[in-house]
Design a protein around this motif. Structure first.
Motif, PDB file in Angstrom:
ATOM      1  N   THR A 260       0.990  -1.403   0.126  1.00  0.00           N
ATOM      2  CA  THR A 260       0.158  -0.158   0.262  1.00  0.00           C
ATOM      3  C   THR A 260       0.507   1.566   0.089  1.00  0.00           C
ATOM      4  N   ALA A 261       2.322   1.245  -0.442  1.00  0.00           N
ATOM      5  CA  ALA A 261       3.483   2.263  -0.054  1.00  0.00           C
ATOM      6  C   ALA A 261       3.143   3.419  -1.667  1.00  0.00           C
ATOM      7  N   PRO A 262       2.613   4.304  -0.669  1.00  0.00           N
ATOM      8  CA  PRO A 262       2.478   4.898  -2.441  1.00  0.00           C
ATOM      9  C   PRO A 262       3.838   4.900  -3.778  1.00  0.00           C
ATOM     10  N   ARG A 263       3.127   5.163  -4.467  1.00  0.00           N
ATOM     11  CA  ARG A 263       4.142   5.942  -6.011  1.00  0.00           C
ATOM     12  C   ARG A 263       4.918   6.591  -5.678  1.00  0.00           C
TER      13      ARG A 263
ATOM     14  N   TRP B  92      -0.260   7.847  -4.872  1.00  0.00           N
ATOM     15  CA  TRP B  92       1.082   8.449  -5.252  1.00  0.00           C
ATOM     16  C   TRP B  92       1.665   9.364  -4.378  1.00  0.00           C
ATOM     17  N   ASP B  93       2.985   9.903  -3.702  1.00  0.00           N
ATOM     18  CA  ASP B  93       3.829  10.316  -2.763  1.00  0.00           C
ATOM     19  C   ASP B  93       4.072  11.957  -3.276  1.00  0.00           C
ATOM     20  N   MET B  94       2.781  12.944  -3.406  1.00  0.00           N
ATOM     21  CA  MET B  94       3.237  14.012  -3.715  1.00  0.00           C
ATOM     22  C   MET B  94       3.904  15.368  -3.011  1.00  0.00           C
ATOM     23  N   PRO B  95       4.602  16.697  -3.596  1.00  0.00           N
ATOM     24  CA  PRO B  95       4.406  17.604  -3.302  1.00  0.00           C
ATOM     25  C   PRO B  95       3.868  18.844  -2.768  1.00  0.00           C
ATOM     26  N   LEU B  96       3.174  18.639  -1.248  1.00  0.00           N
ATOM     27  CA  LEU B  96       1.948  19.612  -1.617  1.00  0.00           C
ATOM     28  C   LEU B  96       2.222  20.994  -1.171  1.00  0.00           C
TER      29      LEU B  96
END
Length: 374
Positions: free
Chosen positions: A3-6, A27-31
């Protein structure tokens, strides 16, 4: 199943810049990198650089590609010239919106469909299922691209310093192949901020090099890295819909006030497209008994409305907020909301938003809240 974000191809860059990261659509994205207000204002006045590699690219090729897309989508893809793009939607048989899309025509028989990250798999599955007997291939190209976007009034100058592509001749909603800082790219001029700007589709392995070159060229004129948080306030000020907020599977394009994207004339009744019958009924309802309308709301005070809050008038619920945030450009909280047609006219008095039991006064305004000077 993990379940780790891409991670995008620019993940290391974001972390080196100290970005606040968030899980967005898997996805792991910059906020944000520092101040989201500063990032927002930089895009409005200078430029911002975004990583949009979470978007979903789907390529459709083959002799019957255009016939297939005309069947699968609501727009008239046959009228899109090579090198141009079109905003359109894909709906279910009942007319409910599955996603809003941009379709680029890359060649005579080659198209790229760009879906929202949260719906990319849904769109891919729907297109694959609808391909049927069409002589067309649907290909998942999400791993083939990284996507960078330069947005803001300084963006043409920044990009011109790195490419000899004809940017002056590149119209809004168009794209052309070119080289940027030595990197092969599809250069598109669409955008989701209300400002002029460009999207650069490149190979993931080229993303870091291109990011570095863009920042080197843009920093002297005030360009900053920009995260998803300011992207949301920018699109909200520009009155642009977001899937899951203004657009859902429970709404047809006509319910959302976007019936113009549905092109009934592209086919005869015998050559139908998915959702045509339901959309024809929705169009008729919209004419005879208008549904709730999407409007802008500007706060009289400082309390910020959020999605799901009730819009009220005369003690009754007349609608619901779909998106809300402080507006750096207007200096006041703003929101988009679906409200009853009787309260949708700009300037309608007595409208408020129920914020934790208090009916805060709001002004009904026409969308968008902000429109750039050409």
């Amino acid at each position: 199943m993990s379940t780790a974000p891409r991670l995008t191809a620019l993940d290391a860059v974001h972390r080196a810049l100290g970005a606040t990261m968030t899980d967005f659509a898997g996805w792991d994205m910059p906020l944000r990198y520092a101040s989201e207000r500063d990032e927002h204002n930089a895009v409005r006045t200078k430029a911002g650089l975004f990583d949009l590699s979470h978007m979903g690219e789907i390529t459709v090729t083959g002799p019957a590609a255009v016939d297939f897309l005309n069947f699968a989508l609501v727009g008239n893809i046959g009228s899109v010239g090579v090198g141009r793009a079109r905003y359109t939607m894909i709906v279910a048989e009942d007319g409910g919106i599955l996603d809003d899309l941009i379709v680029y025509r890359l060649g005579e028989t080659e198209y790229m469909v760009v879906a929202n990250a949260s719906n990319a798999q849904v769109v891919l599955d729907a297109l694959t299922a609808r391909a049927g007997s069409f002589d067309a291939e649907v290909r998942d190209d999400r791993e083939a691209y990284a996507l960078l976007a330069v947005q803001g009034p300084e963006s043409p100058g920044i990009l011109k310093s790195l490419t000899d592509a004809d940017l002056d001749g590149l119209k809004y909603y168009a794209g052309l192949p070119g080289t940027v800082a030595g990197v092969p790219a599809l250069i598109a001029r669409t955008g989701y901020t209300g400002e002029d700007g460009f999207e650069l589709f490149v190979a993931p392995g080229d993303a870091e090099k291109l990011w570095g070159a863009l920042m080197e060229a843009g920093t002297p004129v005030g360009m900053v890295p920009a995260g998803l948080s300011c992207r949301d306030t920018l699109r909200l000020e520009a009155g642009m819909p977001l899937y899951g907020h203004e657009l859902t599977a429970q709404l047809t394009p006509f319910d959302a006030g976007l019936g113009r994207v549905v092109k009934f004339e592209k086919t005869s009744q015998a050559e139908t497209f998915v959702g045509r019958a339901a959309l024809a009924a929705a169009a008729e309802r919209a004419e005879t008994a208008p549904p709730r309308k999407l409007v802008g709301l500007v706060a009289a005070g400082r309390r910020v409305p959020r999605a799901g809050f009730s819009v009220v008038a005369d003690g009754k619920v007349i609608g619901e907020v779909t998106s809300g945030a402080p507006s750096p450009t207007l200096g006041r909280p703003i929101a988009m909301a679906y409200v009853d047609a009787g309260h949708a006219a700009p300037g309608t008095e007595g409208v408020g938003v129920d914020i934790r039991g208090t009916h805060e006064p709001y002004e009904v305004v026409a969308l968008p809240f902000y429109k750039r000077q050409k």
